[in-house]
Design an enzyme around this catalytic site. Sequence first.
Site, PDB file in Angstrom:
ATOM      1  N   LYS A 126       3.630 -15.385   2.837  1.00 55.72           N
ATOM      2  CA  LYS A 126       3.930 -16.150   1.617  1.00 55.72           C
ATOM      3  C   LYS A 126       5.451 -16.330   1.601  1.00 55.72           C
ATOM      4  O   LYS A 126       6.157 -15.908   0.678  1.00 55.72           O
ATOM      5  CB  LYS A 126       3.406 -15.377   0.385  1.00 55.72           C
ATOM      6  CG  LYS A 126       3.373 -16.185  -0.889  1.00 55.72           C
ATOM      7  CD  LYS A 126       2.310 -17.258  -0.900  1.00 55.72           C
ATOM      8  CE  LYS A 126       2.405 -18.088  -2.178  1.00 55.72           C
ATOM      9  NZ  LYS A 126       1.589 -19.320  -2.134  1.00 55.72           N
TER      10      LYS A 126
ATOM     11  N   ASP B   8     -12.152  -9.669   4.259  1.00 55.84           N
ATOM     12  CA  ASP B   8     -13.369  -9.666   3.429  1.00 55.84           C
ATOM     13  C   ASP B   8     -13.877 -11.097   3.281  1.00 55.84           C
ATOM     14  O   ASP B   8     -15.083 -11.357   3.332  1.00 55.84           O
ATOM     15  CB  ASP B   8     -13.081  -9.090   2.034  1.00 55.84           C
ATOM     16  CG  ASP B   8     -13.323  -7.584   1.976  1.00 55.84           C
ATOM     17  OD1 ASP B   8     -13.168  -6.934   3.027  1.00 55.84           O
ATOM     18  OD2 ASP B   8     -13.657  -7.076   0.895  1.00 55.84           O
TER      19      ASP B   8
ATOM     20  N   ASP C 201      -2.439 -18.605   0.829  1.00 52.71           N
ATOM     21  CA  ASP C 201      -3.407 -19.393   0.047  1.00 52.71           C
ATOM     22  C   ASP C 201      -4.037 -20.483   0.915  1.00 52.71           C
ATOM     23  O   ASP C 201      -5.245 -20.728   0.870  1.00 52.71           O
ATOM     24  CB  ASP C 201      -2.748 -19.981  -1.209  1.00 52.71           C
ATOM     25  CG  ASP C 201      -1.349 -20.520  -0.970  1.00 52.71           C
ATOM     26  OD1 ASP C 201      -0.747 -20.196   0.084  1.00 52.71           O
ATOM     27  OD2 ASP C 201      -0.850 -21.275  -1.808  1.00 52.71           O
TER      28      ASP C 201
ATOM     29  N   TYR D  72       0.815  -1.213   0.000  1.00 55.76           N
ATOM     30  CA  TYR D  72       0.000   0.000   0.000  1.00 55.76           C
ATOM     31  C   TYR D  72       0.849   1.265   0.000  1.00 55.76           C
ATOM     32  O   TYR D  72       0.427   2.301  -0.499  1.00 55.76           O
ATOM     33  CB  TYR D  72      -0.879   0.033   1.256  1.00 55.76           C
ATOM     34  CG  TYR D  72      -2.215  -0.642   1.131  1.00 55.76           C
ATOM     35  CD1 TYR D  72      -2.317  -1.979   0.777  1.00 55.76           C
ATOM     36  CD2 TYR D  72      -3.384   0.060   1.390  1.00 55.76           C
ATOM     37  CE1 TYR D  72      -3.551  -2.592   0.685  1.00 55.76           C
ATOM     38  CE2 TYR D  72      -4.617  -0.550   1.305  1.00 55.76           C
ATOM     39  CZ  TYR D  72      -4.694  -1.874   0.958  1.00 55.76           C
ATOM     40  OH  TYR D  72      -5.916  -2.472   0.878  1.00 55.76           O
TER      41      TYR D  72
ATOM     42  N   ASP E  75      -6.295  -7.295   4.247  1.00 52.21           N
ATOM     43  CA  ASP E  75      -7.448  -6.683   3.581  1.00 52.21           C
ATOM     44  C   ASP E  75      -8.284  -7.766   2.905  1.00 52.21           C
ATOM     45  O   ASP E  75      -9.508  -7.828   3.054  1.00 52.21           O
ATOM     46  CB  ASP E  75      -6.928  -5.669   2.543  1.00 52.21           C
ATOM     47  CG  ASP E  75      -8.057  -4.885   1.893  1.00 52.21           C
ATOM     48  OD1 ASP E  75      -9.038  -4.587   2.583  1.00 52.21           O
ATOM     49  OD2 ASP E  75      -7.955  -4.589   0.686  1.00 52.21           O
TER      50      ASP E  75
HETATM   51  N1  GGG Z   1     -14.570   1.694   5.791  1.00 54.62           N
HETATM   52  C1  GGG Z   1     -13.422   1.338   5.075  1.00 54.62           C
HETATM   53  C2  GGG Z   1     -13.391   1.804   3.654  1.00 54.62           C
HETATM   54  O1  GGG Z   1     -13.921   2.818   3.287  1.00 54.62           O
HETATM   55  N2  GGG Z   1     -12.741   1.021   2.838  1.00 54.62           N
HETATM   56  C3  GGG Z   1     -12.549   1.325   1.456  1.00 54.62           C
HETATM   57  C4  GGG Z   1     -11.203   0.898   0.972  1.00 54.62           C
HETATM   58  O2  GGG Z   1     -10.803   1.311  -0.085  1.00 54.62           O
HETATM   59  N3  GGG Z   1     -10.517   0.075   1.729  1.00 54.62           N
HETATM   60  C5  GGG Z   1      -9.230  -0.411   1.452  1.00 54.62           C
HETATM   61  C6  GGG Z   1      -8.507  -0.741   2.708  1.00 54.62           C
HETATM   62  O3  GGG Z   1      -9.109  -0.863   3.772  1.00 54.62           O
HETATM   63  O4  GGG Z   1      -7.294  -0.877   2.662  1.00 54.62           O
END
Ligand code: GGG
Length: 352
Positions: free
Chosen positions: A190, A250, A222, A142, A246
């Site tokens: 990894k 999810d 993985d 990032y 991240d």
């Molecule tokens: N509430 C979190 C949000 O708005 N996430 C949008 C996003 O782009 N998230 C990428 C991340 O959390 O690294």
Amino acid sequence: MKLHIAVLPGDGIGPEVVEQALNVTKAVCEKFGHSLEYQTAPVGACAIEETGLPYPDSTHKLCMRSDAVLFGAIGSPQYDNNPNATIRPEQGLLAMRKKLGLFANIRPITTFPGLIHKSPLRSDIIDGADFMCIRELTGGLYFGRPQGRSEDGNIAYDTCIYSREEIVRIVQLAYEYAMKRRKKVTMVDKANILATSRLWREITQEIASEYPEVETEFLFVDNAAMRMIQCPKSFDVVVTENMFGDILTDEGSVITGSLGMLPSASIGLHTSVFEPIHGSYPQAAGKNIANPLATILSAAMMFEYAFGLKEEALSIQTAVSESMNAGIVTEDIAGTSTKSYHTDDVGEWIVQ
Ligand code: GGG
């Protein structure tokens, strides 16, 4: 107690879900005799429209002088569909994380009893989850530089960089959490491919030796992705780098029923930020259908983590759990077989 918070609703469904979380925060303050002061500020696409910047200095100053930040979501299709945009809403999120030194993103992945169901064939699967993912938040792909494109535009590159200091502080935090929980740390990397992952693994081995009571497990990302679906109950504290965290969280949200269920706390060097893990869900914006529970549960985390008010946090978590037992849920949870409620119906039920 006097609670002074910054409220950053952001984009898309952000304002709708934050409104409900703020109403719940006000109700809890009233019930427990706290005074609440809050100020609202823009971040993300709405901030670009207002000020030209995704995380204006005025928003940062407000965050710095507040005791906690309640944040919604950022992102807009206007930018997602334009790869040439030089300013993007997500830069606001990254700037906030960097400037507030938010190196640890704590994401509890917990299934509420009302949403647990078991497979008739296999008792080990679809049995709910109760683990905590600790995602590193200010390093890795990032933020690594260089990042960019070649002159002819045909090559693009991102850099994954981690320093010992960045890894040590988050891995230590993971062990401290494990000591208060079921005493198991799973480090996800990894390491068979990436040099950064090998440094993570080396440092985790060193820190593990300082916590002999804690069981340490190493998984390639993985394999971890598969295990999270197969046997989520095998995890207690998961610690991992920014991008893996991240993606995995999810995935983890699906086990809990919906991405709209997962709260988070980002902690670090300055004011902590409390936000749902989901993004701005622009397709639902303005329709009053988004699930507000992730943000309401983030407010619960705010009471506990920023103010040490555990009873207040528990009162919110209990109300959320009861809302599910009562079937007061938005369409992401209700599916097609039961009645679904609007964002504000769910928020008002929790307040009551
Ligand atoms: N509430 C979190 C949000 O708005 N996430 C949008 C996003 O782009 N998230 C990428 C991340 O959390 O690294």
